[in-house]
Every structure is written in structure tokens, then in C-alpha cells.
Design a protein around this motif. Structure first.
Motif, PDB file in Angstrom:
ATOM      1  N   TYR A   6       0.846  -1.173  -0.197  1.00 31.71           N
ATOM      2  CA  TYR A   6       0.032  -0.208  -0.291  1.00 31.71           C
ATOM      3  C   TYR A   6       1.174   1.234   0.113  1.00 31.71           C
ATOM      4  O   TYR A   6       1.182   1.485   0.543  1.00 31.71           O
ATOM      5  CB  TYR A   6      -0.874   0.089   1.166  1.00 31.71           C
ATOM      6  CG  TYR A   6      -2.029  -1.124   1.030  1.00 31.71           C
ATOM      7  CD1 TYR A   6      -3.138  -1.234   0.865  1.00 31.71           C
ATOM      8  CD2 TYR A   6      -1.796  -2.175   1.265  1.00 31.71           C
ATOM      9  CE1 TYR A   6      -4.676  -2.092   0.718  1.00 31.71           C
ATOM     10  CE2 TYR A   6      -2.626  -3.555   0.874  1.00 31.71           C
ATOM     11  CZ  TYR A   6      -3.877  -3.395   0.527  1.00 31.71           C
ATOM     12  OH  TYR A   6      -4.991  -4.247   0.610  1.00 31.71           O
ATOM     13  N   VAL A   7       0.443   2.040  -0.829  1.00 32.52           N
ATOM     14  CA  VAL A   7       1.260   3.787  -0.931  1.00 32.52           C
ATOM     15  C   VAL A   7       0.552   4.395  -0.631  1.00 32.52           C
ATOM     16  O   VAL A   7      -0.342   4.698  -0.514  1.00 32.52           O
ATOM     17  CB  VAL A   7       1.854   3.821  -2.438  1.00 32.52           C
ATOM     18  CG1 VAL A   7       2.370   5.414  -2.411  1.00 32.52           C
ATOM     19  CG2 VAL A   7       2.062   2.247  -3.212  1.00 32.52           C
ATOM     20  N   ILE A  38       6.725  -3.275   8.630  1.00 30.81           N
ATOM     21  CA  ILE A  38       5.686  -3.138   7.774  1.00 30.81           C
ATOM     22  C   ILE A  38       6.172  -2.006   6.824  1.00 30.81           C
ATOM     23  O   ILE A  38       5.720  -2.386   5.631  1.00 30.81           O
ATOM     24  CB  ILE A  38       4.398  -2.409   8.503  1.00 30.81           C
ATOM     25  CG1 ILE A  38       4.164  -3.776  10.559  1.00 30.81           C
ATOM     26  CG2 ILE A  38       3.783  -1.575   8.248  1.00 30.81           C
ATOM     27  CD1 ILE A  38       3.845  -2.726  11.209  1.00 30.81           C
ATOM     28  N   MET A  39       7.113  -1.385   7.481  1.00 29.70           N
ATOM     29  CA  MET A  39       7.591  -0.551   6.242  1.00 29.70           C
ATOM     30  C   MET A  39       8.200  -1.470   4.788  1.00 29.70           C
ATOM     31  O   MET A  39       9.790  -1.012   5.304  1.00 29.70           O
ATOM     32  CB  MET A  39       7.756   0.746   6.993  1.00 29.70           C
ATOM     33  CG  MET A  39       8.684   1.744   5.289  1.00 29.70           C
ATOM     34  SD  MET A  39       9.645   3.114   6.177  1.00 29.70           S
ATOM     35  CE  MET A  39       8.635   3.929   7.092  1.00 29.70           C
ATOM     36  N   PHE A  40       7.840  -0.928   3.377  1.00 26.19           N
ATOM     37  CA  PHE A  40       9.046  -1.227   2.662  1.00 26.19           C
ATOM     38  C   PHE A  40       9.786  -0.451   2.066  1.00 26.19           C
ATOM     39  O   PHE A  40      10.963  -0.859   1.535  1.00 26.19           O
ATOM     40  CB  PHE A  40       7.828  -2.080   0.937  1.00 26.19           C
ATOM     41  CG  PHE A  40       8.431  -2.179  -0.111  1.00 26.19           C
ATOM     42  CD1 PHE A  40       8.814  -3.090   0.158  1.00 26.19           C
ATOM     43  CD2 PHE A  40       9.277  -1.441  -0.661  1.00 26.19           C
ATOM     44  CE1 PHE A  40       9.719  -3.769  -1.523  1.00 26.19           C
ATOM     45  CE2 PHE A  40       9.530  -1.820  -2.047  1.00 26.19           C
ATOM     46  CZ  PHE A  40       9.466  -3.066  -2.143  1.00 26.19           C
ATOM     47  N   GLY A  41       9.439   0.873   2.082  1.00 30.28           N
ATOM     48  CA  GLY A  41      10.338   1.738   1.677  1.00 30.28           C
ATOM     49  C   GLY A  41       9.849   3.500   2.305  1.00 30.28           C
ATOM     50  O   GLY A  41       8.452   3.531   2.463  1.00 30.28           O
ATOM     51  N   PHE A  65      -6.762  -2.954   3.236  1.00 26.67           N
ATOM     52  CA  PHE A  65      -7.069  -1.188   2.768  1.00 26.67           C
ATOM     53  C   PHE A  65      -7.393  -0.332   4.226  1.00 26.67           C
ATOM     54  O   PHE A  65      -6.945   0.171   4.824  1.00 26.67           O
ATOM     55  CB  PHE A  65      -8.439  -0.751   1.755  1.00 26.67           C
ATOM     56  CG  PHE A  65      -7.398  -0.530   0.345  1.00 26.67           C
ATOM     57  CD1 PHE A  65      -7.164   0.931   0.049  1.00 26.67           C
ATOM     58  CD2 PHE A  65      -8.151  -0.805  -0.465  1.00 26.67           C
ATOM     59  CE1 PHE A  65      -7.189   0.823  -1.380  1.00 26.67           C
ATOM     60  CE2 PHE A  65      -7.507  -1.274  -1.707  1.00 26.67           C
ATOM     61  CZ  PHE A  65      -6.708   0.098  -2.024  1.00 26.67           C
ATOM     62  N   GLU A  66      -7.935  -0.463   5.130  1.00 21.17           N
ATOM     63  CA  GLU A  66      -8.216  -0.591   6.383  1.00 21.17           C
ATOM     64  C   GLU A  66      -6.832  -1.040   7.238  1.00 21.17           C
ATOM     65  O   GLU A  66      -7.064   0.316   7.655  1.00 21.17           O
ATOM     66  CB  GLU A  66      -9.477  -1.669   7.038  1.00 21.17           C
ATOM     67  CG  GLU A  66     -10.939  -1.481   6.090  1.00 21.17           C
ATOM     68  CD  GLU A  66     -10.938  -1.966   5.356  1.00 21.17           C
ATOM     69  OE1 GLU A  66     -11.915  -2.318   4.023  1.00 21.17           O
ATOM     70  OE2 GLU A  66      -9.963  -3.246   4.306  1.00 21.17           O
ATOM     71  N   GLU A  67      -6.183  -2.266   7.460  1.00 19.84           N
ATOM     72  CA  GLU A  67      -4.974  -1.699   8.169  1.00 19.84           C
ATOM     73  C   GLU A  67      -4.342  -0.575   7.215  1.00 19.84           C
ATOM     74  O   GLU A  67      -3.894  -0.778   8.372  1.00 19.84           O
ATOM     75  CB  GLU A  67      -4.463  -3.745   7.986  1.00 19.84           C
ATOM     76  CG  GLU A  67      -3.576  -3.649   8.716  1.00 19.84           C
ATOM     77  CD  GLU A  67      -2.686  -5.555   8.579  1.00 19.84           C
ATOM     78  OE1 GLU A  67      -1.312  -5.789   8.646  1.00 19.84           O
ATOM     79  OE2 GLU A  67      -3.183  -5.816   7.936  1.00 19.84           O
ATOM     80  N   GLN A  73      -2.748   6.221   9.627  1.00 18.56           N
ATOM     81  CA  GLN A  73      -3.123   6.947  10.553  1.00 18.56           C
ATOM     82  C   GLN A  73      -2.670   6.919  11.624  1.00 18.56           C
ATOM     83  O   GLN A  73      -2.446   8.221  12.550  1.00 18.56           O
ATOM     84  CB  GLN A  73      -5.166   6.731  10.835  1.00 18.56           C
ATOM     85  CG  GLN A  73      -5.449   7.443  12.020  1.00 18.56           C
ATOM     86  CD  GLN A  73      -5.223   9.706  11.276  1.00 18.56           C
ATOM     87  OE1 GLN A  73      -5.943   9.678   9.857  1.00 18.56           O
ATOM     88  NE2 GLN A  73      -5.838  10.126  12.193  1.00 18.56           N
ATOM     89  N   ARG A  74      -1.661   6.331  12.538  1.00 20.45           N
ATOM     90  CA  ARG A  74      -0.784   6.621  13.859  1.00 20.45           C
ATOM     91  C   ARG A  74      -0.069   6.866  13.153  1.00 20.45           C
ATOM     92  O   ARG A  74       0.950   7.504  14.464  1.00 20.45           O
ATOM     93  CB  ARG A  74      -0.953   5.132  13.925  1.00 20.45           C
ATOM     94  CG  ARG A  74      -1.870   4.456  14.601  1.00 20.45           C
ATOM     95  CD  ARG A  74      -1.462   2.887  15.131  1.00 20.45           C
ATOM     96  NE  ARG A  74      -0.520   1.952  14.580  1.00 20.45           N
ATOM     97  CZ  ARG A  74      -0.921   0.844  13.865  1.00 20.45           C
ATOM     98  NH1 ARG A  74      -2.237   0.692  13.966  1.00 20.45           N
ATOM     99  NH2 ARG A  74      -0.892   0.190  13.034  1.00 20.45           N
ATOM    100  N   ASP A  75       0.257   7.932  12.162  1.00 17.77           N
ATOM    101  CA  ASP A  75       1.667   8.898  11.339  1.00 17.77           C
ATOM    102  C   ASP A  75       1.346   9.399  13.046  1.00 17.77           C
ATOM    103  O   ASP A  75       0.694  10.906  12.599  1.00 17.77           O
ATOM    104  CB  ASP A  75       2.008   8.757  10.426  1.00 17.77           C
ATOM    105  CG  ASP A  75       3.277   9.563  10.000  1.00 17.77           C
ATOM    106  OD1 ASP A  75       3.313  11.034  10.355  1.00 17.77           O
ATOM    107  OD2 ASP A  75       3.667   9.562   9.583  1.00 17.77           O
TER     108      ASP A  75
END
Length: 111
Positions: A6-7, A38-41, A65-67, A73-75
Motif C-alpha cells: 500500500y502506498v 511493516i515499511m517497504f520504503g 486497505f483498512e489495515e 493514521q497512526r503517523d
């Protein structure tokens, strides 16, 4: 292969000031996402002939999409209303990268 990620495209909310503390919290969150796998980049996006970032891109691994939306949103910059974001699913069908690890000098090169 069809790997799906997801981007998140994040842009500064109009009329807000992002403080060094806000940015520190944002970057700490990015490091946490990276360490948790969790982060790809992630990184800033620049327009042609510009050295000022216009937006940021965060690519995350999620099952829906929900996840992905919950992760975005937690950023701290998002949940404090300092940036807004869009979210898209990206299916990686083509491409490659090369990773070189040199044990002798403990260097890493990604191409």
C-alpha cells in the motif's frame, strides 16, 4: 509475482507548522515501522528542478486497505492534523533490485 503493498502519499495540511518535535516523532514512527517489517520504503517526493519536497511517500505491507489506513493514521503528522494522505494499493508486477553485502568492511549497496 504480484506482490501487493500500500502506498501512502502524504502532503502538508494547509496553514500548519510542523515543528522539529513533530518531525522527530514522525521519523521515530517510520523507524518503528521499518524495524517491525511493516515499511517497504519511504521518502520525500520532489518536483522537477526542485530541492524542496512537495510530498512524501510511504510504502507499507498490510493485508487490506483498512489495515493500511490504520497504520497511516497512526503517523504523528497525520493524527495531529499536520499532514493529509491518500492511500492506494500497488501490485508490484515487474522490477528488480540488487543487494550487495561486503562482510570485509561491513558495507551495503543497493542498486
Amino acid at each position: 509475482l504480484g506482490k501487493e503493498v500500500y502506498v501512502v502519499i502524504t502532503t502538508r495540511a494547509p496553514g500548519v507548522e510542523i515543528t522539529p518535535d513533530d518531525m522527530r516523532d514522525h521519523l521515530a514512527n517510520q523507524v518503528r515501522l521499518e524495524k517491525e517489517g511493516i515499511m517497504f520504503g519511504a521518502g520525500p517526493l520532489f518536483g522537477r528542478d526542485s530541492e524542496t519536497p512537495q510530498a512524501g511517500m510511504i510504502i507499507i505491507r498490510a493485508n487490506s486497505f483498512e489495515e493500511a489506513d490504520e497504520i497511516a493514521q497512526r503517523d504523528p503528522l497525520h493524527n495531529r492534523g499536520l499532514r493529509t494522505y491518500t492511500l492506494q494499493k500497488w501490485r508490484i508486477n515487474e522490477g528488480s533490485y540488487t543487494l550487495t553485502v561486503n562482510y570485509s568492511d561491513q558495507s551495503v549497496r543497493i542498486v
